[in-house]
Scaffold this motif. Structure first.
Motif, short mmCIF file in Angstrom:
data_model
loop_
_atom_site.label_atom_id
_atom_site.label_comp_id
_atom_site.label_asym_id
_atom_site.label_seq_id
_atom_site.Cartn_x
_atom_site.Cartn_y
_atom_site.Cartn_z
N ILE A 33 -8.28 3.50 6.70
CA ILE A 33 -7.13 3.31 5.83
C ILE A 33 -6.38 4.63 5.68
CG2 ILE A 33 -8.18 1.41 4.52
CD1 ILE A 33 -8.65 3.39 2.25
N ALA A 61 1.05 3.27 -3.15
CA ALA A 61 -0.07 4.12 -3.56
C ALA A 61 0.20 5.58 -3.23
CB ALA A 61 -1.36 3.67 -2.87
N GLY A 62 1.15 5.82 -2.34
CA GLY A 62 1.48 7.18 -1.94
C GLY A 62 2.73 7.68 -2.62
N GLU A 83 0.67 11.80 6.72
CA GLU A 83 -0.54 11.21 6.15
C GLU A 83 -1.53 10.99 7.29
OE1 GLU A 83 -1.61 7.47 3.13
OE2 GLU A 83 0.45 7.81 3.81
N LEU A 107 -7.05 5.50 -4.41
CA LEU A 107 -7.19 4.44 -5.41
C LEU A 107 -8.68 4.19 -5.65
CD1 LEU A 107 -4.48 1.93 -4.12
CD2 LEU A 107 -4.27 3.58 -5.99
N THR A 147 -9.82 -2.45 1.50
CA THR A 147 -10.79 -1.84 0.59
C THR A 147 -11.63 -2.89 -0.11
OG1 THR A 147 -9.32 0.05 0.23
CG2 THR A 147 -11.05 -0.32 -1.41
N SER A 156 0.81 -1.22 0.00
CA SER A 156 0.00 0.00 0.00
C SER A 156 0.85 1.26 0.00
CB SER A 156 -0.93 0.00 1.22
OG SER A 156 -0.18 -0.01 2.42
N VAL A 159 -4.03 5.72 0.19
CA VAL A 159 -4.66 4.51 -0.33
C VAL A 159 -6.10 4.82 -0.74
CG1 VAL A 159 -5.27 2.11 0.17
CG2 VAL A 159 -3.19 3.10 1.13
N HIS A 188 -14.92 7.08 0.22
CA HIS A 188 -13.95 7.45 1.25
C HIS A 188 -14.40 8.76 1.88
CE1 HIS A 188 -11.07 4.40 -0.20
NE2 HIS A 188 -11.53 4.72 -1.38
N GLU A 215 -2.69 -5.73 4.15
CA GLU A 215 -2.61 -4.62 3.22
C GLU A 215 -3.86 -3.75 3.23
OE1 GLU A 215 -0.44 -3.26 1.38
OE2 GLU A 215 1.20 -4.67 1.67
N ALA A 216 -3.65 -2.42 3.13
CA ALA A 216 -4.77 -1.49 3.07
C ALA A 216 -5.62 -1.72 1.83
CB ALA A 216 -4.25 -0.05 3.09
N THR A 217 -4.98 -2.10 0.73
CA THR A 217 -5.75 -2.38 -0.48
C THR A 217 -6.67 -3.58 -0.28
OG1 THR A 217 -3.80 -3.57 -1.27
CG2 THR A 217 -4.12 -1.33 -2.09
#
Length: 306
Positions: free
Chosen positions: A241, A103-104, A163, A248, A229, A100, A245, A255, A224-226
């Motif tokens: 999250i 993603a940043g 973040e 995405l 989701t 994840s 992330v 979100h 994983e954060a993904t």
């Protein structure tokens, strides 16, 4: 045999004159002649035929000349390579992270670092947070990126980027249309959560929920954060999250920011303190520059790395 013997030999072989070779080397002729005699004694054969009128290479000398040039060339490459590694411009850097993170800012930083330092072999190792610590301490990775890093004396840390945490909900959820959501409004919800057994970050979020007056009802846990989701999209609960992330796209979820004091999801770089090296500092410079956290090289920890 020392490298100076080879340099002296090559100079004489090029000039075919001890006098000219000595001048080019900036040494006196008698010591040069003695060094060549010492070299020939060590090799065990004459490398030059000498007369009062001229100096020529023997058959062995011709072959030795080619080998000496090769060795000197390679030694020069080795010196240049060592200097580049010492300055953090070459070498290998092994980076531990969770997927994840890409993603940043880290994904862009990896690309920018590869362009800025083409002689560095950047290797990415995706793994759980607890595994990242173990790999660092075993010397199998050089730097890792974690939220809520452990406070251990042998590990050095530096803020990589800031973040916050956001909330991800199924698109049809009762709170999906709210502009922002307070933690206290989630006390009856079901949650999918980061795996508590190996994530200090997950434990921090748990603590925030408890401080808001409830213990999260966890239905599933993931690394994983993904993955969280996807579990939310499947209707298994809602999730906290990191905000990057949340950028995405997933058509089945929404979100939303949290009301009140943000839950921190800052990412920190970690490395073994005794293994500090310029290569790590250069990579961290790129990461921090890409998120405009501070000008490269401005952080005291980064300067210590050098």
């Amino acid at each position: 045999m020392e490298m100076r013997h080879l340099r002296y030999f090559v100079a004489v072989a090029r000039h075919l004159s001890f006098t000219a070779a000595a001048e080019s080397l900036g040494v006196a002729q008698p010591p040069l002649s003695q060094q060549i005699r010492d070299l020939e004694a060590e090799v065990g054969t004459l490398l030059f035929d000498r007369t009062t009128r001229r100096v020529t290479l023997t058959r062995a000398g011709h072959d030795f000349y080619a080998q000496a040039l090769f060795i000197l060339d390679k030694s020069g490459e080795a010196i240049d390579r060592a200097r580049a590694i010492g300055a953090g411009r070459a070498g290998i850097v092994n980076v531990g992270l969770t997927g994840s993170m890409l993603a940043g800012p880290l994904g862009r930083a990896i690309r920018d670092f590869s362009e800025a330092y083409p002689d560095v072999d950047l290797r990415i190792h995706e793994m759980s947070p607890d595994r990242q610590i173990a790999m660092l301490k075993a010397g199998q990775t050089d730097i890792s990126f974690l939220r809520s890093p452990p406070d251990e004396a042998d590990l050095a840390t530096a803020l990589a980027w800031r973040e916050n945490v956001s909330l991800v909900l199924p698109r049809g959820h009762r709170l999906a249309k709210a502009a922002s959501i307070a933690l206290a409004d989630l006390s009856e919800e079901r949650f999918v959560f980061f795996r508590l057994s190996d994530s200090l970050f997950a434990k921090d979020i748990w603590t925030c929920c408890v401080e808001a007056g409830f213990q999260p009802k966890i239905t599933h846990q993931a690394v994983e954060a993904t993955s969280l989701t996807s579990l939310v999209a499947a209707g298994l609960g809602i999730a906290f999250i990191p905000e990057f992330v949340g950028r995405l796209a997933h058509e089945d979820v929404v979100h939303r920011p949290l009301k009140g004091k943000p839950i921190c999801a800052d990412v920190h770089a970690l490395w073994v303190r005794e293994n500090a090296q310029p290569l790590i500092a250069n990579f961290l410079d790129i990461v921090r520059a890409d998120v405009s956290l501070s000008p490269p090289g401005s952080n005291r920890v980064e300067r210590e790395l050098r």
